[in-house]
Design a protein around this motif. Structure first.
Motif: not given
Length: 617
Positions: A274-282, A246-260, A285-289
């Motif tokens: 569309m947008s892309q963000t990177t989630i740190s391991p910490l 978990f210490a080195s697991m980053w999350i690359e998250r792509t978000s989508f917004v539809t017209a309706y 961990a917060i999201e997982t908990m």
């Protein structure tokens, strides 16, 4: 105008296409666009507004009401009862405040009640959402280099959806990566299709905030009325620690917004942002908990509502968290993020660390509530497993409370369940009470029938519930006993074993006559017991006791003058009477009042009297 007429005509063509594919929800939303052109008024509809196959003229109100009823039926088939309820409420307001049709209002409210019941009792599987990208110059312009979000059908897997999608484009090539393609793919002359599962993002509903909302309600909004979606892809950065991935697991998250929002008039809508963000391991961990805590609460809620659920899912969830030998729980998070080295090297993450520690501390009372439920449900075979899990939880609780403090939830059950569970419990109790009252003996004395007498040696069959029913204070049982004793003192009962083979039709007819005699108290005037009462009593006694030859039974009751005289008569031995003496015996022994009653009967019954006169008198 012609534009409006064309618009409505295409709406109904789209509606028909949806119905052919069993897309009832989309068909309902399509017809709603037609209703938006109508008003709640008595104005006559123009020809271009009609477009429903109706030849006779209609008002706006009539057409809109008819369309609403059709749309509610579509929403019902599509299990979108929330939308159906909103339309029912709009109709109910018209019935109550505008046209004052209370009969339609009552039907409408009954329909609403049924929809609310369906929401709480009928399982609605969550549909999956799929992100589909069409890349390459080989696609038409309305698809080329665009991404769409599709709403899957019930229980539709991504593989099945992708197979159906590829069959529509046989020359397209399936992309095996989920990352966004480069310009070389977008400008290529071929066709490339990318498909993966996207997770819907629940919009905030202010009316649900800080309220104990049942899962059946919340789960619907997690996969409906959604316009935002995201896809998370794990990536590795830096040095990988084999002991703590978990210490080195980053999350690359792509978000989508539809017209309706989905669902809507189509099963798919184009992605407009569309947008892309990177989630740190910490942060991961917060999201997982947070997800773990929510999962515990949801499962506890389910087990509190339904006692028939199997215990295995709860066992695996709790044991996977409290037993370090299984999954490690949050121990790996503590080891890496809560150590002094990480706090010293990353002072900017202090707020996030405090949030993580708070989530860890709050998980303890959640686990405690789950283990209490598990203790009540666990079988004897799994008792050793539960004891070990409880021991692990005690050790974990001491450790966490020492490190991060104590978290307590006052009255966990009431806070989570609130009114829904209490109402459900009251409904179950009311159902049990209603059934018990139907099967119990009523305290109001009822009129005994002609066959409701008691024999000393063979009491009549009575329901077990009535025999074992305790006498409640204030009941009228003494009055009932007094009435029965008076009835018993007026009757005589002799059961002759040789009369068992009487015809069934005669027994039914005699039973009706004897019932009439009992109602009019004719039996107290007879010095000689009539043949009718003997056969009627025998027909009842033969159902509750075996036949005993040459034995007579007397009615159980208090001693009385009539009963003593009757017992004296019945104790005599009667010789066999010849056929020639029947008429003489009839004139001397039959009661005059009984003859008067028989005279009022039909001539057919009078002819049948000699057939069942006593032969053993």
């Amino acid at each position: 105008n012609n534009r409006e007429e064309m618009y409505i005509r295409y709406l109904y063509k789209l509606r028909d296409l949806h119905l052919d594919c069993d897309n009832y929800t989309e068909a309902a939303y399509t017809l709603l666009l037609h209703t938006s052109l109508l008003k709640w008024s008595d104005e006559q509809c123009t020809s271009q507004v009609m477009q429903t196959g109706q030849q006779y003229p209609q008002t706006h109100r009539q057409l809109k009401e008819t369309l609403y009823e059709t749309i509610i039926g579509y929403f019902d088939k599509g299990k979108m009862w929330e939308e159906a309820i909103s339309l029912c409420k709009e109709l109910a307001e018209q019935y109550e405040m505008e046209i004052f049709d209370y009969e339609l209002l009552s039907q409408n409210l009954i329909q609403q009640a049924k929809f609310y019941e369906n929401i709480m009792k009928i399982l609605r599987p969550k549909p999956d959402y799929f992100a589909v990208g069409y890349y390459g110059q080989g696609f038409p312009s309305f698809l080329r280099n665009k991404v769409f979000i599709y709403r899957g059908k019930e229980y539709e897997r991504r593989e099945d959806f992708q197979m159906t999608l590829m069959s529509q484009f046989p020359n397209a090539e399936k992309m095996n990566t989920t990352s966004a393609p480069g310009d070389d793919v977008k400008n290529a002359p071929g066709q490339y299709i990318q498909c993966f599962t996207a997770q819907p993002v629940l919009d905030e509903h202010p009316r649900f905030k800080n309220k104990p909302v049942p899962d059946q309600i919340i789960n619907f909004y997690k996969s409906n009325y959604v316009q935002k979606f995201h896809y998370s892809r794990p990536v590795r950065k830096g040095t990988v620690d084999p002991e703590n991935e978990f210490a080195s697991m980053w999350i690359e998250r792509t978000s989508f917004v539809t017209a309706y929002k989905l669902p809507g008039i189509l099963r798919w809508f184009e992605v407009v942002h569309m947008s892309q963000t990177t989630i740190s391991p910490l942060e991961n961990a917060i999201e997982t908990m947070s997800v773990a805590n929510e999962k515990i609460l949801m499962m506890i809620n389910q087990y509190q509502n339904d006692e028939s659920l199997p215990i295995n899912p709860l066992s695996m969830l709790l044991n996977g968290i409290v037993d370090p030998a299984v999954m490690g729980g949050f121990a790996k998070y503590e080891k890496f993020y809560c150590g002094k080295e990480y706090v010293r090297d990353h002072p900017e993450d202090q707020d996030k660390l405090n949030h993580l520690k708070d989530l860890i501390a709050w998980q303890i009372p959640f686990l405690g509530a789950g283990i209490k439920i598990h203790e009540k449900r666990v079988s004897e075979n799994l008792r050793p497993f539960h004891d070990r899990m409880e021991e692990c939880f005690k050790n974990l609780k001491v450790k966490v409370e020492k490190e991060y403090g104590v978290r307590e939830m006052p009255d966990f059950e009431d806070r989570r369940m609130g009114r829904p569970r209490s109402m459900m419990r009251s409904y179950r109790q009311m159902s049990i009470i209603s059934l018990a009252s139907m099967n119990s003996d009523c305290s109001t004395p009822s009129k005994p029938t002609s066959e409701s007498f008691n024999l000393e040696l063979a009491p009549p069959k009575t329901p077990k519930a009535e025999q074992d029913e305790p006498i409640s204070p204030g009941s009228t049982l003494p009055e009932v006993k007094l009435r029965r004793s008076k009835k018993r003192s007026k009757r005589s009962s002799v059961v002759f074993a040789d009369e068992k083979a009487a015809a069934e039709s005669e027994l039914k007819r005699l039973s009706r006559k004897h019932e009439f005699m009992s109602d009019t108290n004719l039996s107290e005037h007879g010095d000689t017991p009539s043949r009718i009462s003997v056969l009627s009593q025998m027909s009842f006694a033969s159902q509750s006791m075996p036949t005993i030859p040459a034995l007579t039974f007397s009615v159980a009751g208090g001693p009385g003058l009539d009963e003593i005289n009757t017992s004296h008569r019945l104790s005599q031995t009667f010789p066999h009477i010849s056929d020639g003496d029947k008429k003489t015996l009839k004139r001397k022994k039959v009661n005059q009042f009984f003859k008067t009653m028989l005279a009022s009967k039909s001539s057919e019954e009078g002819k049948q009297i000699p057939d069942f006169l006593p032969t053993d008198l």
